[in-house]
Design a protein around this motif. Structure first.
Motif, PDB file in Angstrom:
ATOM      1  N   ALA A  30       1.732   6.988  -6.513  1.00  0.00           N
ATOM      2  CA  ALA A  30       0.657   7.945  -6.773  1.00  0.00           C
ATOM      3  C   ALA A  30       1.116   9.376  -6.496  1.00  0.00           C
ATOM      4  CB  ALA A  30      -0.564   7.610  -5.904  1.00  0.00           C
ATOM      5  N   ILE A  31       1.897   9.557  -5.436  1.00  0.00           N
ATOM      6  CA  ILE A  31       2.425  10.888  -5.111  1.00  0.00           C
ATOM      7  C   ILE A  31       3.307  11.405  -6.242  1.00  0.00           C
ATOM      8  CG2 ILE A  31       3.997  12.143  -3.582  1.00  0.00           C
ATOM      9  CD1 ILE A  31       2.993  10.337  -1.293  1.00  0.00           C
ATOM     10  N   THR A  73      -3.194  12.210   0.483  1.00  0.00           N
ATOM     11  CA  THR A  73      -3.360  10.751   0.409  1.00  0.00           C
ATOM     12  C   THR A  73      -3.053  10.031   1.720  1.00  0.00           C
ATOM     13  OG1 THR A  73      -1.074  10.519  -0.401  1.00  0.00           O
ATOM     14  CG2 THR A  73      -2.833  10.687  -2.060  1.00  0.00           C
ATOM     15  N   SER A  74      -2.416  10.714   2.666  1.00  0.00           N
ATOM     16  CA  SER A  74      -1.992  10.039   3.898  1.00  0.00           C
ATOM     17  C   SER A  74      -3.167   9.463   4.675  1.00  0.00           C
ATOM     18  CB  SER A  74      -1.208  11.003   4.790  1.00  0.00           C
ATOM     19  OG  SER A  74       0.034  11.298   4.214  1.00  0.00           O
ATOM     20  N   ALA A 102      -4.619   6.536   2.831  1.00  0.00           N
ATOM     21  CA  ALA A 102      -3.731   5.376   2.901  1.00  0.00           C
ATOM     22  C   ALA A 102      -3.874   4.672   4.250  1.00  0.00           C
ATOM     23  CB  ALA A 102      -2.284   5.807   2.685  1.00  0.00           C
ATOM     24  N   ASP A 127       4.011   7.345   6.641  1.00  0.00           N
ATOM     25  CA  ASP A 127       3.336   8.503   6.053  1.00  0.00           C
ATOM     26  C   ASP A 127       3.828   9.800   6.675  1.00  0.00           C
ATOM     27  OD1 ASP A 127       1.745   7.561   4.018  1.00  0.00           O
ATOM     28  OD2 ASP A 127       0.073   7.064   5.304  1.00  0.00           O
ATOM     29  N   GLN A 136       1.131   4.174  -2.766  1.00  0.00           N
ATOM     30  CA  GLN A 136       0.948   5.578  -2.398  1.00  0.00           C
ATOM     31  C   GLN A 136       2.104   6.441  -2.900  1.00  0.00           C
ATOM     32  OE1 GLN A 136       1.019   6.388   1.791  1.00  0.00           O
ATOM     33  NE2 GLN A 136       0.346   8.514   1.554  1.00  0.00           N
ATOM     34  N   ILE A 165       0.841  -1.211   0.000  1.00  0.00           N
ATOM     35  CA  ILE A 165       0.000   0.000   0.000  1.00  0.00           C
ATOM     36  C   ILE A 165       0.869   1.251   0.000  1.00  0.00           C
ATOM     37  CG2 ILE A 165      -1.685   1.342   1.337  1.00  0.00           C
ATOM     38  CD1 ILE A 165      -2.772  -1.332   2.373  1.00  0.00           C
ATOM     39  N   TYR A 166       1.930   1.232   0.799  1.00  0.00           N
ATOM     40  CA  TYR A 166       2.819   2.398   0.878  1.00  0.00           C
ATOM     41  C   TYR A 166       3.531   2.640  -0.447  1.00  0.00           C
ATOM     42  CZ  TYR A 166       6.628   5.426   2.368  1.00  0.00           C
ATOM     43  OH  TYR A 166       7.528   6.469   2.465  1.00  0.00           O
TER      44      TYR A 166
END
Length: 265
Positions: free
Chosen positions: A29-30, A59-60, A63, A113, A26, A22-23
């Motif tokens: 995506a960032i 997004t944090s 997430a 995050d 993310q 997931i991280y």
């Protein structure tokens, strides 16, 4: 008997892989969305790192929420899994292993995050410092000690993580207690008791949600920028939520044992 630490490591490794995935998604995506926004609206951002920072902050929370959902679903599946229940370990130790690995993994995600946001904010601030001096946010952040900003960020991350854990504990409580009542008191009486339990659960859940909504609204609306919410208030909220999680964990562990005893009857 399998030791507590052995089962903990097995469950932690299983859950950590999902959180890491997931991280990484993310981060991708960032980079992708942040780069796109900077190329499309270059005038709106002093540097590309400001664009990354905005997307990271946005997004944090999502997430963490997605991480909690996946971990909680995984936790429930393990309670119902015949494979995990065959392990030579007591129901109490298995339950504690399961919830503790969820806690630890969710805190890992919160820290990842927080660290990502802190790095991007630092780089963005350094890259666009002259421009940031002209806006209120930049002035406020410039006046705050780095340690105070870090404590604000850590407090908010922990409060979100503990809030999600509190919600999962409440769901576990309702699920295990309802099943225990049905197993011990089959028939009409059990339906009445379960109905009463759900009514009490709804009241407690409403009180908890109201508490968190008020706390987060105070932090995010008045927080760092206006400096009307001091660190003591924020960390008192973290401590109160932590105490609730501790009490909830003890109660859920006891109910889980009763649930297994009721199944054996």
């Amino acid at each position: 008997m399998t030791s507590f630490s052995t089962v903990f490591k097995l469950l932690q490794a299983k859950k950590a892989k999902k959180i890491l995935m997931i991280y990484l998604i993310q981060l991708a995506a960032i980079m992708a969305i942040g780069t796109y926004l900077y190329l499309v609206n270059a005038k709106e951002f002093q540097s590309i790192f400001v664009s990354y920072e905005v997307i990271a902050l946005t997004t944090s929370f999502f997430a963490l929420l997605i991480s909690w959902c996946i971990l909680f679903i995984d936790e429930i599946k393990m309670y119902e899994s015949q494979t995990w229940q065959l392990l030579p370990i007591s129901s109490k130790k298995f339950f504690l292993d399961n919830i503790l690995t969820t806690y630890v993994t969710l805190f890992y995600m919160a820290l990842l995050d927080l660290g990502t946001c802190a790095i991007l904010i630092s780089v963005a601030f350094a890259a666009s410092k002259p421009e940031l001096k002209d806006i209120s946010v930049g002035k406020t952040l410039g006046q705050l000690p780095i340690g105070e900003i870090a404590l604000y960020g850590l407090g908010i991350a922990l409060l979100i993580a503990l809030g999600l854990i509190s919600f999962s504990l409440m769901i576990n409580f309702l699920s295990f207690s309802s099943k225990t009542i049905v197993n011990l008191l089959p028939g009409f009486k059990s339906k009445k008791l379960v109905g009463l339990l759900r009514f009490i659960f709804a009241i407690v859940l409403y009180a908890i949600l109201t508490y968190f909504i008020n706390t987060f609204s105070n932090v995010f609306e008045k927080g760092i920028i206006d400096r009307q919410v001091n660190l003591l208030v924020l960390w008192l909220s973290v401590a109160e939520t932590g105490i609730f999680v501790l009490i909830g964990s003890i109660v859920d562990t006891w109910i889980y044992q009763k649930f297994f005893e009721a199944k054996a009857v």
